[in-house]
Design a protein around this motif. Structure first.
Motif, PDB file in Angstrom:
ATOM      1  N   ASN A  42      44.577  75.980  23.784  1.00  0.00           N
ATOM      2  CA  ASN A  42      44.756  74.548  23.518  1.00  0.00           C
ATOM      3  C   ASN A  42      44.248  74.119  22.141  1.00  0.00           C
ATOM      4  O   ASN A  42      43.807  72.997  21.955  1.00  0.00           O
ATOM      5  CB  ASN A  42      44.093  73.689  24.614  1.00  0.00           C
ATOM      6  N   PHE A  43      44.331  75.048  21.168  1.00  0.00           N
ATOM      7  CA  PHE A  43      43.993  74.693  19.790  1.00  0.00           C
ATOM      8  C   PHE A  43      45.155  73.956  19.132  1.00  0.00           C
ATOM      9  O   PHE A  43      44.952  73.225  18.164  1.00  0.00           O
ATOM     10  CB  PHE A  43      43.656  75.931  18.964  1.00  0.00           C
ATOM     11  N   ILE A  44      46.367  74.211  19.642  1.00  0.00           N
ATOM     12  CA  ILE A  44      47.553  73.509  19.136  1.00  0.00           C
ATOM     13  C   ILE A  44      48.318  72.920  20.322  1.00  0.00           C
ATOM     14  O   ILE A  44      48.232  73.426  21.437  1.00  0.00           O
ATOM     15  CB  ILE A  44      48.496  74.418  18.297  1.00  0.00           C
ATOM     16  N   SER A  45      49.055  71.884  20.030  1.00  0.00           N
ATOM     17  CA  SER A  45      49.859  71.235  21.063  1.00  0.00           C
ATOM     18  C   SER A  45      51.119  72.043  21.331  1.00  0.00           C
ATOM     19  O   SER A  45      51.512  72.911  20.541  1.00  0.00           O
ATOM     20  CB  SER A  45      50.241  69.829  20.606  1.00  0.00           C
ATOM     21  N   GLU A  46      51.754  71.728  22.432  1.00  0.00           N
ATOM     22  CA  GLU A  46      53.033  72.357  22.775  1.00  0.00           C
ATOM     23  C   GLU A  46      54.061  72.067  21.677  1.00  0.00           C
ATOM     24  O   GLU A  46      54.839  72.940  21.300  1.00  0.00           O
ATOM     25  CB  GLU A  46      53.526  71.834  24.129  1.00  0.00           C
TER      26      GLU A  46
END
Length: 120
Positions: A89-93
């Motif tokens: 979850n370091f980057i969004s989808e």
């Protein structure tokens, strides 16, 4: 100002944008990832355009194709690191999907360039 041949390539321009986008996205990572994923993702993203540039100036087409293989590999390395980033979850989808679209476009163009060099 002189323009080098690689600067005219659409794939090189896309690879530069991929690196810029990677730097922007990784700015949002936790500080403890500065020497982990952030460093790896930035290096692999810069490697894509660097190998395209270096490969275009090689004299032998086989050498040119080899550098395209390295650029392709760096692109997939970045994709793998993006998948890991998404899992943590370091980057969004949405960011992940954007990176994936960029990677798909770039790898298709790198393959075409590599095949061009191998057939020449």
């Amino acid at each position: 100002m002189h323009i080098y041949s690689f600067e005219k390539l659409e794939v090189w321009k896309e690879a530069i944008q991929l690196a810029v986008n990677t730097y922007k996205i990784t700015d949002l990572y936790p500080n403890e990832e500065k020497f982990g994923l952030v460093s790896q993702m930035r290096r692999s993203s810069v490697s894509v355009s660097s190998n395209i540039a270096e490969g275009t100036v090689r004299l032998a087409n086989k050498n040119k194709a080899h550098f395209m293989t390295i650029a392709y590999s760096s692109t997939l390395e970045l994709l793998n690191q993006s998948i890991i980033s998404k899992e943590f979850n370091f980057i969004s989808e949405e960011s992940y999907k954007n990176i994936r679209l960029e990677v798909e476009s770039i790898t298709n163009k790198i393959n075409a360039l590599k095949n061009h060099f191998l057939k020449a």
